[in-house]
Design an enzyme around this catalytic site. Structure first.
Site, PDB file in Angstrom:
ATOM      1  N   ASN A   1      23.469  -6.815   7.028  1.00 29.07           N
ATOM      2  CA  ASN A   1      22.149  -5.906   7.903  1.00 29.07           C
ATOM      3  C   ASN A   1      21.985  -6.972   9.328  1.00 29.07           C
ATOM      4  OD1 ASN A   1      20.011  -4.929   8.738  1.00 29.07           O
ATOM      5  ND2 ASN A   1      19.015  -4.838   6.492  1.00 29.07           N
ATOM      6  N   LYS A  52      20.753 -10.426   7.643  1.00 28.43           N
ATOM      7  CA  LYS A  52      20.453 -10.446   6.172  1.00 28.43           C
ATOM      8  C   LYS A  52      21.842  -9.915   5.506  1.00 28.43           C
ATOM      9  CE  LYS A  52      15.902  -8.548   4.758  1.00 28.43           C
ATOM     10  NZ  LYS A  52      15.402  -7.270   4.156  1.00 28.43           N
ATOM     11  N   ARG A  60      24.617  -2.010   7.143  1.00 30.51           N
ATOM     12  CA  ARG A  60      23.817  -1.256   7.520  1.00 30.51           C
ATOM     13  C   ARG A  60      23.611  -1.061   9.023  1.00 30.51           C
ATOM     14  NH1 ARG A  60      17.620  -2.896   9.453  1.00 30.51           N
ATOM     15  NH2 ARG A  60      16.803  -0.683   9.394  1.00 30.51           N
ATOM     16  N   HIS A 112      15.022   4.917   8.462  1.00 28.11           N
ATOM     17  CA  HIS A 112      14.939   4.439   6.960  1.00 28.11           C
ATOM     18  C   HIS A 112      15.345   5.505   6.152  1.00 28.11           C
ATOM     19  CE1 HIS A 112      10.530   2.432   8.293  1.00 28.11           C
ATOM     20  NE2 HIS A 112      11.572   1.403   8.219  1.00 28.11           N
ATOM     21  N   LEU A 166       6.253   2.341   3.475  1.00 23.49           N
ATOM     22  CA  LEU A 166       5.200   1.665   4.129  1.00 23.49           C
ATOM     23  C   LEU A 166       5.767   0.063   3.877  1.00 23.49           C
ATOM     24  CD1 LEU A 166       2.437   3.735   2.798  1.00 23.49           C
ATOM     25  CD2 LEU A 166       3.560   4.195   4.660  1.00 23.49           C
ATOM     26  N   GLY A 167       6.319  -0.316   4.920  1.00 26.86           N
ATOM     27  CA  GLY A 167       6.709  -1.905   4.940  1.00 26.86           C
ATOM     28  C   GLY A 167       6.241  -2.379   6.195  1.00 26.86           C
ATOM     29  N   ARG A 173       3.967  -2.506  15.572  1.00 26.65           N
ATOM     30  CA  ARG A 173       4.466  -1.391  16.603  1.00 26.65           C
ATOM     31  C   ARG A 173       3.159  -0.240  16.409  1.00 26.65           C
ATOM     32  NH1 ARG A 173       9.943  -0.008  13.822  1.00 26.65           N
ATOM     33  NH2 ARG A 173      10.110  -1.973  12.821  1.00 26.65           N
ATOM     34  N   ARG A 191      -0.858  -8.027   3.905  1.00 28.39           N
ATOM     35  CA  ARG A 191      -1.624  -8.828   2.943  1.00 28.39           C
ATOM     36  C   ARG A 191      -2.756  -9.711   3.758  1.00 28.39           C
ATOM     37  NH1 ARG A 191       3.505 -10.850  -0.232  1.00 28.39           N
ATOM     38  NH2 ARG A 191       4.319 -10.373   1.989  1.00 28.39           N
ATOM     39  N   GLY A 194       6.982  -2.711   1.011  1.00 28.89           N
ATOM     40  CA  GLY A 194       6.298  -3.534   0.627  1.00 28.89           C
ATOM     41  C   GLY A 194       4.686  -3.168   0.206  1.00 28.89           C
ATOM     42  N   GLU A 214       4.692  -0.104  -2.448  1.00 26.22           N
ATOM     43  CA  GLU A 214       5.121  -0.549  -3.906  1.00 26.22           C
ATOM     44  C   GLU A 214       3.849  -1.605  -4.426  1.00 26.22           C
ATOM     45  OE1 GLU A 214       8.751  -2.423  -3.921  1.00 26.22           O
ATOM     46  OE2 GLU A 214       9.747  -0.840  -2.716  1.00 26.22           O
ATOM     47  N   GLU A 237      17.172  -1.799  -0.341  1.00 23.97           N
ATOM     48  CA  GLU A 237      17.975  -1.369   0.668  1.00 23.97           C
ATOM     49  C   GLU A 237      19.693  -2.093   0.204  1.00 23.97           C
ATOM     50  OE1 GLU A 237      17.204  -2.112   4.592  1.00 23.97           O
ATOM     51  OE2 GLU A 237      17.826  -0.194   5.062  1.00 23.97           O
TER      52      GLU A 237
HETATM   53  P1  AMP Z   1       8.632  -4.824   3.723  1.00 21.31           P
HETATM   54  O1  AMP Z   1       8.929  -4.527   5.090  1.00 21.31           O
HETATM   55  O2  AMP Z   1       9.124  -3.719   2.831  1.00 21.31           O
HETATM   56  O3  AMP Z   1       9.335  -6.092   3.207  1.00 21.31           O
HETATM   57  O4  AMP Z   1       7.259  -4.956   3.731  1.00 21.31           O
HETATM   58  C1  AMP Z   1       6.443  -5.852   4.101  1.00 21.31           C
HETATM   59  C2  AMP Z   1       5.130  -5.418   4.225  1.00 21.31           C
HETATM   60  O5  AMP Z   1       4.319  -5.504   2.846  1.00 21.31           O
HETATM   61  C3  AMP Z   1       3.995  -6.627   4.692  1.00 21.31           C
HETATM   62  O6  AMP Z   1       3.117  -6.190   5.744  1.00 21.31           O
HETATM   63  C4  AMP Z   1       3.310  -7.332   3.572  1.00 21.31           C
HETATM   64  O7  AMP Z   1       2.229  -7.882   3.809  1.00 21.31           O
HETATM   65  C5  AMP Z   1       3.108  -6.082   2.623  1.00 21.31           C
HETATM   66  N1  AMP Z   1       2.758  -6.366   1.333  1.00 21.31           N
HETATM   67  C6  AMP Z   1       3.859  -7.076   0.312  1.00 21.31           C
HETATM   68  N2  AMP Z   1       3.171  -7.084  -0.707  1.00 21.31           N
HETATM   69  C7  AMP Z   1       1.971  -6.644  -0.681  1.00 21.31           C
HETATM   70  C8  AMP Z   1       0.841  -6.486  -1.434  1.00 21.31           C
HETATM   71  N3  AMP Z   1       0.832  -7.112  -2.634  1.00 21.31           N
HETATM   72  N4  AMP Z   1      -0.450  -6.228  -0.984  1.00 21.31           N
HETATM   73  C9  AMP Z   1      -0.443  -5.716   0.176  1.00 21.31           C
HETATM   74  N5  AMP Z   1       0.635  -5.652   1.250  1.00 21.31           N
HETATM   75  C10 AMP Z   1       1.711  -6.329   0.766  1.00 21.31           C
END
Ligand code: AMP
Length: 409
Positions: free
Chosen positions: A7, A14, A94, A183, A212-213, A244, A288, A334, A337, A390
């Protein structure tokens, strides 16, 4: 099969060596801030439970150098999980944009590669490093099949009214400006896992999937087909994200550029890297950290979280309006979930549409891989949490393409 998943991003690489039969990760490599003096590469040996990590500083290396390091390690390090590179059955890449050429994953040949290269015009940050890596791997392992798994492919089923922009059609005809979405592999996986969880056929369901990441997008999936998604010509459109902006009045862009007398690149940087949660909170693009600051009373952080939740609610509501039926809303990536707090905020505003969260089920922290339904039993529309992975998905698709082409053992 043993599949190497690659990726390649604009400043990161990655990769993961995966045994598809047992869904086992044999080695992970993550190169970050590639091309910069502070670049690093981290290798993770073994699966998550017994993983051992090693980080090296790799100042100013190119993406090809970083990839060569992965191959060198696989070839000659005593901790390598394989004895020879010939044990790699296939490579899954990817690829962010397949433009209008690709409606599904494909094995790569010269023609495919030149089309991916052509799509660099619409994904200038992502497709060129992918092409560079594909070429390099072809030189190192000329007989090993490589696949391209496109972020855009799943959304090719969108109808014209969803993918066209209301601007002069010559921009579509000449520059191919339209909604492509992104996505795609994640939305597809989330939808199929949710259908499995509900014990129903995907073709019979209407699903709204929320990835939602760091990046974020929502998709409307009617009877197994994507009919609309919030990301557009590029992954900048749609939801507010980590850094963004998502959708804003386009006139703001020219207004700021004129007032601050800044260049296109500077404006691009503001919208992609300085906006979203980071721009509003002034603290961080990481949910977070923003949630933690909001809990401590930081007003800007609270506003950022409120705006984020509001954008997701509006996307879900607008897709509810265009579906012929809605059976479930699916949360993945992230934030989707892991954050019970965010899910509670999002769905507390959507109960009137029949999406009724079970607060106890929402709080249960799932083990990795534990897909679950978190709505009350009689909720007219179910709410599901699906763990996305992924790399595993790309590995599986590559495995399937190789079997289909009769190129496996
Ligand atoms: P990803 O791009 O899928 O890796 O998601 C990353 C995002 O998920 C970041 O903004 C992290 O802060 C958020 N995230 C991961 N774990 C948590 C959690 N327990 N509570 C809130 N946000 C989280």
């Amino acid at each position: 099969m043993i599949i190497l998943v690659v990726n390649a991003g604009s400043s990161s690489l990655k990769s993961q060596l995966i045994q598809t039969d047992g869904k086992r990760s044999l080695l992970k490599a993550l190169a970050q801030r590639v091309g910069k003096p502070e670049a690093t590469i981290t290798f993770t040996f073994g699966d998550d439970r017994n993983a051992q990590k090693e980080t090296r500083e790799i100042p100013n290396v190119t993406i090809s150098d970083a990839l060569n390091m992965v191959f060198d390690l696989l070839e000659s390090d005593e901790r390598s999980p394989i004895e020879s590179l010939r044990q790699i059955d296939g490579i899954g890449n990817r690829v962010v944009s397949g433009g209008e050429y690709f409606t599904q994953s494909v094995l790569i040949d010269d023609d495919v590669l030149s089309k991916i290269d052509e799509c660099s015009a619409i994904a200038p940050l992502h497709n060129p490093p992918a092409v560079e890596c594909i070429r390099l791997m072809h030189e190192r392992l000329p007989k090993t099949p490589q696949s391209a798994v496109f972020d855009t492919a799943f959304h090719h089923t969108m109808p014209a009214k969803a993918y066209h922009y209301p601007i002069p059609m010559r921009y579509y005809d000449e520059y191919h400006i339209r909604r492509y979405g992104a996505h795609g592999t994640s939305h597809r996986y989330a939808a199929s896992q949710a259908a499995r969880l509900m014990g129903r056929a995907e073709e019979d369901l209407g699903l709204i999937t929320c990835h939602l990441g760091n990046g974020g997008s929502v998709a409307a999936i009617n009877h197994g087909k994507s009919i609309d998604t919030t990301m557009g010509f590029t992954p900048l459109e749609g939801l507010m994200m980590g850094t963004r902006s998502g959708s804003i009045d386009p006139a703001i862009i020219t207004y700021i550029m004129r007032r601050d007398n800044i260049t296109f690149d500077e404006m691009d940087d503001i919208l992609n890297k300085q906006s979203g949660l980071l721009g509003v909170s002034g603290l961080s693009g990481d949910m977070r950290e923003v949630l933690a600051a909001a809990d401590q009373g930081n007003e800007r952080a609270k506003l950022a979280v409120d705006m984020y939740v509001y954008a997701v609610q509006k996307a879900i509501g607008s897709y509810y309006a265009i579906m012929t039926r809605t059976d479930a809303v699916v949360m993945t990536a992230g934030i989707g979930e892991n954050s019970a707090e965010l899910r509670k905020m999002i769905f507390s505003g959507l109960a009137h549409m029949g999406m009724i969260l079970d607060n106890d089920k929402n709080q249960v922290v799932g083990a990795i891989g534990s897909d679950r339904i978190i709505s009350v039993d009689d909720s007219p529309i179910k709410i599901c949490v699906i763990t996305t992975d992924e790399e595993i998905r790309i590995a599986r698709e590559t495995d399937a393409l190789i079997v289909l082409a009769g190129r496996g053992d």
